[in-house]
Scaffold this motif. Structure first.
Motif, PDB file in Angstrom:
ATOM      1  N   ARG A  71      -4.104 -31.198   6.489  1.00  0.00           N
ATOM      2  CA  ARG A  71      -5.328 -31.414   7.131  1.00  0.00           C
ATOM      3  C   ARG A  71      -6.245 -30.084   7.178  1.00  0.00           C
ATOM      4  O   ARG A  71      -6.783 -29.684   8.351  1.00  0.00           O
ATOM      5  N   THR A 123      -8.631 -43.946   4.379  1.00  0.00           N
ATOM      6  CA  THR A 123      -8.001 -43.704   5.625  1.00  0.00           C
ATOM      7  C   THR A 123      -7.244 -45.262   5.982  1.00  0.00           C
ATOM      8  O   THR A 123      -7.893 -46.278   5.885  1.00  0.00           O
ATOM      9  N   ILE A 124      -5.891 -45.316   6.526  1.00  0.00           N
ATOM     10  CA  ILE A 124      -5.231 -46.631   6.554  1.00  0.00           C
ATOM     11  C   ILE A 124      -6.056 -46.966   8.026  1.00  0.00           C
ATOM     12  O   ILE A 124      -5.947 -48.078   8.343  1.00  0.00           O
ATOM     13  N   ASP A 125      -6.773 -46.113   8.761  1.00  0.00           N
ATOM     14  CA  ASP A 125      -7.458 -46.502  10.005  1.00  0.00           C
ATOM     15  C   ASP A 125      -8.449 -47.419   9.839  1.00  0.00           C
ATOM     16  O   ASP A 125      -9.085 -48.060  10.811  1.00  0.00           O
ATOM     17  N   MET A 167      -0.405 -47.636  14.454  1.00  0.00           N
ATOM     18  CA  MET A 167      -1.433 -46.329  14.080  1.00  0.00           C
ATOM     19  C   MET A 167      -2.769 -46.880  14.110  1.00  0.00           C
ATOM     20  O   MET A 167      -3.176 -48.115  14.118  1.00  0.00           O
ATOM     21  N   GLY A 168      -3.769 -45.724  14.598  1.00  0.00           N
ATOM     22  CA  GLY A 168      -4.936 -45.841  15.036  1.00  0.00           C
ATOM     23  C   GLY A 168      -5.205 -45.201  16.007  1.00  0.00           C
ATOM     24  O   GLY A 168      -4.919 -45.540  17.389  1.00  0.00           O
ATOM     25  N   ARG A 169      -5.830 -44.118  15.999  1.00  0.00           N
ATOM     26  CA  ARG A 169      -6.102 -43.024  17.089  1.00  0.00           C
ATOM     27  C   ARG A 169      -7.400 -43.671  17.849  1.00  0.00           C
ATOM     28  O   ARG A 169      -7.331 -43.660  19.016  1.00  0.00           O
ATOM     29  N   GLU A 220      -1.745 -47.085  18.805  1.00  0.00           N
ATOM     30  CA  GLU A 220      -1.302 -45.609  19.533  1.00  0.00           C
ATOM     31  C   GLU A 220      -2.368 -45.192  20.179  1.00  0.00           C
ATOM     32  O   GLU A 220      -1.912 -44.430  21.339  1.00  0.00           O
ATOM     33  N   ARG A 243      -2.645 -34.963  18.985  1.00  0.00           N
ATOM     34  CA  ARG A 243      -1.673 -36.182  18.236  1.00  0.00           C
ATOM     35  C   ARG A 243      -1.192 -37.214  19.309  1.00  0.00           C
ATOM     36  O   ARG A 243      -0.835 -36.680  20.579  1.00  0.00           O
ATOM     37  N   HIS A 270       4.993 -43.538  10.374  1.00  0.00           N
ATOM     38  CA  HIS A 270       4.445 -43.335   8.947  1.00  0.00           C
ATOM     39  C   HIS A 270       4.854 -44.320   8.092  1.00  0.00           C
ATOM     40  O   HIS A 270       4.523 -44.279   6.932  1.00  0.00           O
ATOM     41  N   ARG A 273       2.155 -46.033   6.178  1.00  0.00           N
ATOM     42  CA  ARG A 273       1.622 -45.185   5.116  1.00  0.00           C
ATOM     43  C   ARG A 273       2.223 -44.967   3.916  1.00  0.00           C
ATOM     44  O   ARG A 273       1.869 -44.343   3.014  1.00  0.00           O
TER      45      ARG A 273
HETATM   46  O1  F6P Z   1      -5.515 -40.769   9.882  1.00  0.00           O
HETATM   47  C1  F6P Z   1      -4.402 -41.525   9.705  1.00  0.00           C
HETATM   48  C2  F6P Z   1      -3.274 -41.395  10.814  1.00  0.00           C
HETATM   49  O2  F6P Z   1      -2.233 -42.267  10.032  1.00  0.00           O
HETATM   50  C3  F6P Z   1      -3.768 -42.162  11.937  1.00  0.00           C
HETATM   51  O3  F6P Z   1      -3.406 -43.394  12.216  1.00  0.00           O
HETATM   52  C4  F6P Z   1      -2.474 -41.338  12.705  1.00  0.00           C
HETATM   53  O4  F6P Z   1      -2.855 -40.855  14.224  1.00  0.00           O
HETATM   54  C5  F6P Z   1      -2.249 -39.924  12.094  1.00  0.00           C
HETATM   55  O5  F6P Z   1      -2.605 -40.226  10.826  1.00  0.00           O
HETATM   56  C6  F6P Z   1      -1.047 -39.584  12.005  1.00  0.00           C
HETATM   57  O6  F6P Z   1      -1.061 -38.073  11.670  1.00  0.00           O
HETATM   58  P1  F6P Z   1      -0.032 -37.223  10.865  1.00  0.00           P
HETATM   59  O7  F6P Z   1       0.520 -37.668   9.593  1.00  0.00           O
HETATM   60  O8  F6P Z   1      -0.329 -35.853  10.693  1.00  0.00           O
HETATM   61  O9  F6P Z   1       1.197 -37.254  12.014  1.00  0.00           O
END
Ligand code: F6P
Length: 340
Positions: A71, A123-125, A167-169, A220, A243, A270, A273
């Motif tokens: 990142r 992005t998975i989001d 997931m999904g900020r 989340e 986070r 995760h 992903r």
């Molecule tokens: O941006 C994709 C994502 O999977 C979000 O859904 C999640 O909040 C974030 O990344 C988690 O990030 P990391 O892999 O750094 O914990």
């Protein structure tokens, strides 16, 4: 023609399919492809190596990214961006950046700083604007949907409530798809503040009707009206994002406290992903890779790719990263219609 490729941000299923598509098309065009290691970190550190189709023939089926990811934000310091610009200037004719809003936002800035850059939406989001889908979303949503569906058997057997944190900020795309496809009884998204009391009411109705269990699909980034229920840690990434994580457990504890019903929380994290991309993301990834090289050939720099209906079309990077794409009204309404 020397093309540099990088993957930035969280990994996603289908990234390797994009790279495979790039390698196929580049080979047909006689272009050389170089893999920048660990996203913008590799650009700053001039860490790259040539990648050839012959060495990576079957990667489209495999999750993650052969290029590694980070990142790292090249614009965090003047020194960083200077080094990144130098790496490109000294070695490459074009850059293909595969990433979400942060990675493509930085790509857009590089473009304005004179870099010949093409963006691929990942992005998975699924929260990039001006594209129907991003690579990774379909696979992540399918994994989350299967988990939500499977949680029914244990919740039903133990007559419990299970909160599944997804997931999904900022956008609840995975949660709405997983919640609907997995048959959740309550769906909570970042787009719509929720009331813990209303969630308890839905559960009560189910128990009153003799259906002694409930599944809650909870993003989340879902925010309770009850502000004292904390949902963020102090930790921030290089792009300044907090986070998240924890709302599932907090909500489960609150439901158990208020209702006296055993409630468990599951954080999919995760797992969403991981693993192989599904059929959609394999084909979508290959198409994105091929189309990215086509844009390089046309020198259509400063553009990214977008899925509009069935077609992959170029859109300005400005329009991909302008704002986040949130779950729309029509889908939001479904969380009420299918509640209970
Ligand atoms: O941006 C994709 C994502 O999977 C979000 O859904 C999640 O909040 C974030 O990344 C988690 O990030 P990391 O892999 O750094 O914990």
């Amino acid at each position: 023609m020397k093309i540099a490729v990088l993957t930035g941000g969280g990994d996603a299923q289908g990234l390797n399919a994009v790279i495979q598509g790039i390698l196929w098309k580049a080979k047909k065009e006689g272009y050389d492809v170089y893999g920048i290691q660990r996203g913008y970190k590799g650009l700053i550190e001039a860490d790259f190596k040539p990648i050839k189709l012959e060495d990576f023939e079957e990667i489209f089926k495999v999750g993650g990214t052969i290029l590694k990811t980070s990142r790292t934000n090249p614009y965090k310091s003047k020194e960083g961006v200077k080094k990144a610009l130098t790496t490109i200037k000294n070695n490459f004719d074009a850059l293909i950046a595969i990433g979400g809003d942060d990675t493509l936002g930085a790509a857009n800035r590089l473009s304005k700083d004179g870099v010949p850059v093409i963006g691929v939406p990942k992005t998975i989001d699924n929260d990039l604007d001006n594209t129907d889908f991003t690579i990774g979303f379909q696979t992540a949503a399918a994994i989350a949907a299967e988990a939500v569906q499977n949680l029914h058997t244990t919740a039903r057997s133990h007559e419990r409530v299970v909160v599944c944190e997804i997931m999904g900020r900022h956008a609840g795309w995975i949660t709405i798809y997983a919640g609907l496809a997995g048959g959740a009884h309550v769906i909570l998204l970042p787009e719509k503040t929720f009331d813990v009391e209303s969630v308890c009411q839905v559960i009560k109705k189910r128990y009153d009707a003799g259906k002694n269990y409930a599944i809650i699909a909870c993003s989340e980034g879902a925010k309770p009206k009850q502000k004292d229920l904390v949902t963020a840690t102090a930790e921030k990434d290089e792009f300044g994002h907090i986070r998240l994580g924890g709302i599932g457990t907090i909500l489960a504890d609150e439901i158990q406290k208020r209702m006296g019903i055993t409630t468990r929380s599951v954080v999919l994290g995760h797992l969403q992903r991981c693993g192989s991309p599904n059929t959609f993301d394999r084909v979508f990834g290959l198409r994105l890779g091929v189309n990215a090289v086509k844009l390089v050939k046309e020198k259509k720099y400063g553009y990214g790719l977008s899925l509009k209906g069935l077609n992959i079309v170029p859109v300005k990077l400005d329009d991909l990263v302008d704002k986040l794409k949130l779950v729309d009204e029509e889908l939001l309404e479904l969380t009420d219609i299918f509640s209970g």
